[in-house]
Design an enzyme around this catalytic site. Structure first.
Site, mmCIF file in Angstrom:
data_model
loop_
_atom_site.group_PDB
_atom_site.id
_atom_site.type_symbol
_atom_site.label_atom_id
_atom_site.label_comp_id
_atom_site.label_asym_id
_atom_site.label_seq_id
_atom_site.Cartn_x
_atom_site.Cartn_y
_atom_site.Cartn_z
ATOM 1 N N GLU A 37 1.191 -0.781 0.167
ATOM 2 C CA GLU A 37 -0.093 0.100 -0.222
ATOM 3 C C GLU A 37 0.617 1.121 -0.076
ATOM 4 O OE1 GLU A 37 -1.958 2.638 0.587
ATOM 5 O OE2 GLU A 37 -2.754 2.594 2.874
ATOM 6 N N LEU A 38 0.785 2.017 -1.315
ATOM 7 C CA LEU A 38 2.673 2.947 -1.424
ATOM 8 C C LEU A 38 1.860 4.344 -1.655
ATOM 9 C CD1 LEU A 38 4.175 0.185 -3.571
ATOM 10 C CD2 LEU A 38 3.952 0.401 -0.686
ATOM 11 N N GLU A 45 3.574 13.545 -3.609
ATOM 12 C CA GLU A 45 2.992 14.234 -2.775
ATOM 13 C C GLU A 45 3.682 14.957 -1.886
ATOM 14 O OE1 GLU A 45 2.241 9.979 -1.014
ATOM 15 O OE2 GLU A 45 0.985 10.279 -0.807
HETATM 16 O O1 LIG Z 1 -1.654 6.402 4.757
HETATM 17 C C1 LIG Z 1 -2.433 5.759 4.236
HETATM 18 C C2 LIG Z 1 -3.400 5.734 5.629
HETATM 19 C C3 LIG Z 1 -4.556 4.721 5.422
HETATM 20 C C4 LIG Z 1 -5.587 5.993 5.645
HETATM 21 C C5 LIG Z 1 -7.108 5.099 5.816
HETATM 22 O O2 LIG Z 1 -7.394 3.805 5.485
HETATM 23 O O3 LIG Z 1 -7.704 5.978 5.169
#
Ligand SMILES: O=CCCCC(=O)O
Length: 494
Positions: free
Chosen positions: A267-268, A398
């Site tokens: 999850e990047l 980002e």
């Molecule tokens: O930075 C990512 C975290 C994900 C937060 C979420 O689940 O909304």
């Protein structure tokens, strides 16, 4: 003010939740070397605790203990595993306030937001406790008259995770819960700046009665992540790696994991576009942009990074956004009424400063904010840059901070092309009313997640994840457990 271990303990109803040793195979341990690292409150620079700086040897032990415990765990009925997860969930919710205080102290997000994260994090445990009982197989009509084919799903084995500082609770539970529900053992290396939330989760898992070895929390300080990452990737007992963090680190882990063909979930990074069309409800779009851009002070992978506003509503949107932001308070997340806490560290502040300076140099206008605040802590003003253009840094990188760049556009095809012009593909958002536009744009956006007329897309019931270089796999929803399972097909002659 929370600036020491004593002050933090005094603020907790249950000070035993403040654990400062690593949780390894059901025991609380120090590093073999005795080394520790400091956990800092970003609101004031105070040292809240020191935690062990573990090396590869201790992590290898955690993996061996996990491997030894996993088969028994997997052999329990799904109902038994679900019951234990449910106890963990209940304990988390009973201790929501203390967990939120610990989270705010080490990460900085306002207490109300931290409470929300604890509830959100717990929801994954509740959800996957239920999903444990629905790991269904398949029967397939045989390819010959005497053949019977069945497909069963089995836990992948030992799963390891490396989690980020921005959601110190929920990014652990979103991985741990499906792993444990599936029958895997789970080891997490929490971010070096936010280990206390992870250790508190370990304490509550222990109280919930999780068998020894099934969950370990291995802490380390600066530089430790890469050693632990190598152990996770090179140790043959680990069969699954789940990572949330930057694309740069994700690439390194994927390369390392390739050597033993390990299953990976990544999850990047993201670079979320947020599009406001002329036919949008502008007030709703402003509300959505505040939540989506400024959630966790902009430090979320699904935060809007580029806000595209169509000509006809550009000025109205910019004005209303500034008016709303002006009412929101920046400060120590423990104080009442604070909407935006500090950024996680100096490097985060420097990055926002760099993006503002770059935009100004290229013709952008700082319509609001634009500078760091105060001498203590790492606070930055909520910032709006108008006249944003595609050559500015934030168009491709980002910001991960409270900077809202407003790009002007005229045409639907043009904005879709701009929105998709990135290597990332995690979350995207748009506001519009025309139904055929809604369908067309939602289908055209090259993202794993599309929010339509909403700035909030996070929930345990939906599949969270990205396309392109934003990652692999999905977390949450009934799909989220699949990453921790292997399919086995059994072909039988009768
Ligand atoms: O930075 C990512 C975290 C994900 C937060 C979420 O689940 O909304």
């Amino acid at each position: 003010m929370l600036d020491s271990m004593d002050s933090l303990k005094a603020r907790l109803s249950d000070p035993d939740l403040l654990r400062t040793q690593a949780y390894l195979g059901g025991e609380w341990v120090d590093a073999d070397s005795g080394e520790t690292h400091d956990v800092i409150n970003p609101a004031n620079g105070g040292t809240l605790a020191t935690v062990p700086h573990l090396g590869r040897a201790e992590v290898a032990r955690a993996i061996a203990l996990a491997e030894a415990a996993q088969k028994d765990w997997a052999a329990r009925t799904a109902k038994e595993r679900a019951g234990m997860l449910r106890r963990w969930y209940d304990l988390i919710m009973e201790n929501q306030e203390d967990l939120a205080v610990i989270l705010t102290a080490e990460m900085g997000k306002p207490l109300a937001e931290a409470r929300g994260e604890i509830g959100y994090g717990a929801s994954f445990i509740e959800w996957f406790a239920e999903e444990a009982k629905r790991i269904y197989g398949e029967t397939i009509p045989g390819h010959q008259a005497d053949k019977r084919i069945t497909v069963i799903k089995q836990p992948i084995g030992v799963a390891a995770a490396i989690t980020p500082w921005n959601f110190p609770n929920a990014m652990i539970t979103r991985k741990a819960a499906p792993a444990l529900a599936a029958g895997c053992a789970f080891i997490v290396r929490p971010a070096e700046s936010t280990p206390l939330s992870a250790l508190a989760l370990g304490e509550l898992a222990d109280r919930a009665g999780l068998p020894k070895g099934i969950l370990s929390v291995v802490t380390s300080g600066h530089g430790g992540a890469s050693d632990i990452g190598k152990e996770f990737c090179e140790n043959h007992a680990v069969r699954k790696l789940s990572f949330t963090g930057s694309t740069a680190v994700g690439r390194i882990l994927l390369r390392q994991a390739a050597d033993q063909v390990m299953k990976c979930s990544m999850e990047l990074g993201g670079n979320a576009p947020f599009i406001v069309f002329d036919d949008a409800d502008v007030d709703a779009a402003v509300e959505g942009a505040i939540i989506c851009k400024f959630r966790n002070n902009g430090q979320t992978c699904v935060c809007a990074n580029r806000i595209y506003v169509q000509d006809g509503v550009y000025d109205a949107f910019a004005k209303k956004l500034a008016e709303k932001l002006a009412t929101m308070k920046v400060g120590d997340g423990m104080e009442d009424g604070v909407a935006f806490g500090p950024l996680i560290n100096e490097a985060a502040v420097a990055k926002v400063e760099e993006h503002v300076a770059d935009a100004v140099a290229k013709g952008g206008t700082v319509a609001m904010g634009g500078a760091r605040m105060g001498n203590d802590g790492t606070f930055f003003e909520p910032t709006i840059v108008t006249d944003a253009t595609s050559d500015m840094l934030f168009a491709h990188d980002e910001t991960f901070g409270p900077l809202a760049p407003l790009f002007r556009f005229t045409d639907e095809d043009e904005v879709i092309a701009l929105a998709n012009d990135t290597i990332f593909g995690l979350a995207s958002y748009f506001y519009a009313k025309d139904l055929s536009r809604v369908y067309k744009v939602a289908e055209a956006l090259e993202y794993g997640i599309v929010g339509v007329n909403t700035g909030i897309i996070s929930t345990e019931v939906a599949p969270f994840g990205g396309v392109k270089q934003s990652g692999l796999g999905r977390e949450g929803s009934h799909h989220g457990i699949e990453d921790y399972l292997e399919m086995k097909y059994i072909c039988m002659t009768v």
